[in-house]
Design a protein around this motif. Sequence first.
Motif, PDB file in Angstrom:
ATOM      1  N   UNK A  14       0.811  -1.216   0.000  1.00  0.00           N
ATOM      2  CA  UNK A  14       0.000   0.000   0.000  1.00  0.00           C
ATOM      3  C   UNK A  14       0.846   1.269   0.000  1.00  0.00           C
ATOM      4  N   UNK A  15       2.131   1.184   0.320  1.00  0.00           N
ATOM      5  CA  UNK A  15       2.986   2.364   0.379  1.00  0.00           C
ATOM      6  C   UNK A  15       3.450   2.817  -1.003  1.00  0.00           C
ATOM      7  N   UNK A  16       3.243   2.006  -2.031  1.00  0.00           N
ATOM      8  CA  UNK A  16       3.738   2.330  -3.369  1.00  0.00           C
ATOM      9  C   UNK A  16       2.696   3.128  -4.150  1.00  0.00           C
ATOM     10  N   UNK A  17       3.158   3.735  -5.239  1.00  0.00           N
ATOM     11  CA  UNK A  17       2.261   4.479  -6.124  1.00  0.00           C
ATOM     12  C   UNK A  17       1.587   3.571  -7.143  1.00  0.00           C
ATOM     13  N   UNK A  18       2.330   2.569  -7.628  1.00  0.00           N
ATOM     14  CA  UNK A  18       1.841   1.722  -8.714  1.00  0.00           C
ATOM     15  C   UNK A  18       2.181   0.271  -8.398  1.00  0.00           C
ATOM     16  N   UNK A  19       1.196  -0.605  -8.498  1.00  0.00           N
ATOM     17  CA  UNK A  19       1.416  -2.041  -8.411  1.00  0.00           C
ATOM     18  C   UNK A  19       1.121  -2.644  -9.783  1.00  0.00           C
ATOM     19  N   UNK A  20       2.091  -3.344 -10.343  1.00  0.00           N
ATOM     20  CA  UNK A  20       1.913  -3.952 -11.658  1.00  0.00           C
ATOM     21  C   UNK A  20       1.919  -5.460 -11.566  1.00  0.00           C
ATOM     22  N   UNK A  39      -2.549   2.423  -4.030  1.00  0.00           N
ATOM     23  CA  UNK A  39      -1.782   2.532  -5.271  1.00  0.00           C
ATOM     24  C   UNK A  39      -2.674   2.341  -6.498  1.00  0.00           C
ATOM     25  N   UNK A  40      -2.192   2.815  -7.638  1.00  0.00           N
ATOM     26  CA  UNK A  40      -2.780   2.419  -8.904  1.00  0.00           C
ATOM     27  C   UNK A  40      -2.443   0.957  -9.140  1.00  0.00           C
ATOM     28  N   UNK A  41      -3.418   0.176  -9.538  1.00  0.00           N
ATOM     29  CA  UNK A  41      -3.207  -1.260  -9.710  1.00  0.00           C
ATOM     30  C   UNK A  41      -3.508  -1.615 -11.162  1.00  0.00           C
ATOM     31  N   UNK A  42      -2.524  -2.160 -11.838  1.00  0.00           N
ATOM     32  CA  UNK A  42      -2.691  -2.490 -13.250  1.00  0.00           C
ATOM     33  C   UNK A  42      -2.164  -3.886 -13.521  1.00  0.00           C
ATOM     34  N   UNK A  43      -2.472  -4.372 -14.698  1.00  0.00           N
ATOM     35  CA  UNK A  43      -1.994  -5.687 -15.134  1.00  0.00           C
ATOM     36  C   UNK A  43      -1.501  -5.589 -16.565  1.00  0.00           C
ATOM     37  N   UNK A  44      -0.530  -6.411 -16.859  1.00  0.00           N
ATOM     38  CA  UNK A  44      -0.041  -6.582 -18.224  1.00  0.00           C
ATOM     39  C   UNK A  44       0.213  -8.053 -18.450  1.00  0.00           C
ATOM     40  N   UNK A  45       0.669  -8.393 -19.624  1.00  0.00           N
ATOM     41  CA  UNK A  45       0.934  -9.794 -19.938  1.00  0.00           C
ATOM     42  C   UNK A  45       0.019 -10.295 -21.033  1.00  0.00           C
ATOM     43  N   UNK A  46       0.239 -11.516 -21.503  1.00  0.00           N
ATOM     44  CA  UNK A  46      -0.529 -12.045 -22.637  1.00  0.00           C
ATOM     45  C   UNK A  46      -2.030 -12.049 -22.433  1.00  0.00           C
ATOM     46  N   UNK A  47      -2.494 -12.491 -21.252  1.00  0.00           N
ATOM     47  CA  UNK A  47      -3.934 -12.553 -21.018  1.00  0.00           C
ATOM     48  C   UNK A  47      -4.531 -11.153 -20.892  1.00  0.00           C
ATOM     49  N   UNK A  48      -3.804 -10.235 -20.266  1.00  0.00           N
ATOM     50  CA  UNK A  48      -4.275  -8.856 -20.175  1.00  0.00           C
ATOM     51  C   UNK A  48      -4.367  -8.221 -21.550  1.00  0.00           C
ATOM     52  N   UNK A  49      -3.425  -8.523 -22.417  1.00  0.00           N
ATOM     53  CA  UNK A  49      -3.423  -7.965 -23.766  1.00  0.00           C
ATOM     54  C   UNK A  49      -4.485  -8.610 -24.637  1.00  0.00           C
ATOM     55  N   UNK A  50      -4.757  -9.866 -24.402  1.00  0.00           N
ATOM     56  CA  UNK A  50      -5.702 -10.620 -25.224  1.00  0.00           C
ATOM     57  C   UNK A  50      -7.146 -10.251 -24.931  1.00  0.00           C
ATOM     58  N   UNK A  51      -7.563 -10.386 -23.681  1.00  0.00           N
ATOM     59  CA  UNK A  51      -8.942 -10.094 -23.291  1.00  0.00           C
ATOM     60  C   UNK A  51      -8.977  -9.745 -21.815  1.00  0.00           C
TER      61      UNK A  51
END
Length: 920
Positions: free
Chosen positions: A127-133, A173-185
């Motif tokens: 929770x102390x961070x700005x962005x969680x990826x 924090x801002x919470x985001x995702x990347x990776x093949x499944x995130x890019x696909x759908x």
Amino acid sequence: MTMATSSGSAGAGPSPAIAAAPPLPQGRVAFDQLVDSTIARPARYLGNERGVLPRNWEEAKARWCLTYPDLYEVGASNLGHIILYSILNAIPGQLCDRAYLPAPDLAERLRQQGQPLFAVESRRALAAFDILGFSLSYELGATNILEMLDLAGLPLRAAERGDLPLDDPAAPPLIFAGGPTATSNPEPFAAFFDFFALGDGEELLAEIGLVVAEAKAAGLSRSALLADLAHVPGVYVPALYAPGPDGVTLQRLRPELPARVLRRVATPMPHYAMGLVPHIETVHDRLTIEIRRGCTRGCRFCQPGMLTRPARDVEPEAVIEAVEEGMARTGYSDFSLLSLSCSDYLALPAVGVELRNRLSEHNVSLTLPSQRVDRFDQNIAHILGGTRKAGLTFAPEAGTQRLRDIVNKGLTDAELLRGIRTAMENGYRKVKLYFMIGLPGETDADVVGIADTCRALQQQCRDLGRLELNLTISNFTPKPHTPFQWHSVSTAEFRRRQELLRRELRTLKGIKSNVTDPRLSAMEDFIGRGDRRLAPVLEAAWRAGAGMDAWFETIDRTHAAWTGAIEAEGLGGRYRALEMGDWAATGALSNADLEAFCAQPLPWDHLDSGVDKRWLAEDLQRALAAVVVPDCSFEGCSSCGVCGPEFGHNVVVTPPPIPPAQPPRSPASERTQRLRFSFSKRGSLALLSHLDLARLLERALRRSQLPVSFSGGFHPLPRLQFALALPLGVEAEGEWLDLEFAQACPPEEVRARLQAQLPHGFSLHSVQEVPLAGPALSQQLAEAHWSLQLIPEAAAATGPVNAPSHADWHRAIEQLLQATSLPWHDSDKKGRPRERDCRPCLIALELVAPPLCADGPLPAAATGAAQGATSMTLRLQARIDAQGRSIRPDQVRQWLVEGLGQPLRLGHCRRERLILAPPA
């Protein structure tokens, strides 16, 4: 590099937590209370890998944490995770830490103590961070992400995270995702993330970091910041898009936003791959260098091949420099060249031979994770392995030529046979083959064809020896952005065809096979091609304990948890329809009906992967006609729609000439000098196992480039011997190790060069030369001297009043010293019970810590003791017998438990020194 991939791991769902522990300064957790030797593989959580540098938390304008939703051993060896971490930390004003899915024991302890999940380097709460990826590379891996968010004490859903600016201490924090499944759908997971990073992250994450830093400085609200991020190409903010009138198509809520969100494409950066060297063994425990990104083979089932276009070769000299520098900086004994299809990197033979020549004296091996059997020739066979030969894996995918044409595999029976024969001619006798069942157009004859193919390969290679095949039979799962995204599969039909194949394979010898449970495949399909209505299903399944590892431990219970969650959301009929899919549905449609069928909206139509949806539909028609489309990297353009200003074009490097191969050289095995070192192991390194410590020292030796002598045989190792292995969690002051060298070196110079490569906490105190012909170090051991802290469990629970008195401790210790025997019962490596009398090894045992009064309890220890508990420090002197057996602190603890009649736990332990017997 697409956001790092994950295979998934434990997610047991939430359990009630006790009251939160008091917060520590700057969001730090009470790490020493969480991670100790009672936690499995505690070194996972130390964050002290080689390559970790001090970060200035206060000066960072944007603080990232790349959070990998799997165990450390998986995440820390993932190339995308390492590259993105290294890039972010190279940007001025940006700070990047890491976090991993904790194993169940640490997850339970976090909840018991009311402490949040933390980043491994700074040991700060997430929770102390700005962005969680997060990496999202597998449909069912989302439950691990929910587990991590819950352990971090963060709201699961983006809508629950408020609108405070990021610089507000109460803002999550801002919470985001990347990776093949995130890019696909990303739609099934949209409710849990503030945004998604689509495609390659090398340039995209840097741009995101700059936008976040500016927004923090300006004090923008969360919603305003997300609106700014939505204008960055490759960033998808689900809250700014909503389903249209058809309930499927996603439409922008603001006219200034892009109607379709672009997938990002970046150039590979191989030099960022060497940023971290773990101290413990990881899943891919080697240096990995990317040589080619993207694949244009056009296999119609393959989502990565469609989502990573265009193909981009790395310049051969850049690959060679990255490997050479990486091996010198990391000390790895193996390296891997990575691509979706390494054989399509035409410079591979030249690069491989050049690397073999340059590294021939360093006892290293090369592995290739993905190869096309039709391009496996003598040149590639020559560069594989080194001092050790790894296994070979090929993927024919289908058992007949007809079906391979339908899926556009581009592989003939003759090419398959030629590749297998080449492997056997180069000493390989075991080969792994990947096949799929359930592909569009498949018949029973195609399933039986898998067994027929294996039989034919064994028969036609019989003149070269016995060929053993290890088969992995996976179930085809339709994926978005592929020509087969409209296909339908059937769970019942999967089971029938698996049994058909089992019957055929039973008649063959030298073949092992494993298959995937169709229920797992059906759930992957249901989630992977789903929409936003699935968010409650994912959350309910996680709360029911359906984490990733549960599929492989108790699949019946896990499947029931998922289907129960689906039924609770009123989606049971939709799931059952998917399970009962009609295999021949698309094949039975006329061209006009098929065109209309494929034109229907899909949940991922608002994402621009570069591959035109109409081209995918046309390629489906070509598949039904078994028409093969050539690889556009080497032949004509297939007009898929990717090449252009947004995504670039194929970059295929002209292969350089293959240099003359130098004869292989075995590592130096001459025994010219033996040096004996005294060393200490302090601090967090106490949580490294003995095997990990030996691996750490071996890599340090490689980096030091000292002329170490290696053993012979299939797997040469440095001639290194520790005097006596240390138990996990124990510090040491006066330890010994011997090293042998192929060339004589000044001892102090050796000590200095080796010390420069060792981590903080591993100190070489002295060095002396000893006779080569002298006895082994282990044969000279005489005594071990220990200090150990024992903490009464009852005192920890009920307070100091019930702790043993000083007199109680003295009586229990005296009983041990006066005992004529000290039997110890345990079992050997095969589980057989055994008994040993340890009394001959006990020389002395005494109290060290002074009591407060004659019969009162001792004061609480400064380290390791629970609040309110009393502890006692003891000094142990133990003899070491000819077999290397002695007395361990845990044995002393058990004997004193019996003497005091009260449970004790071990606190801080240190082996003060090992005494060597004088030479005979």
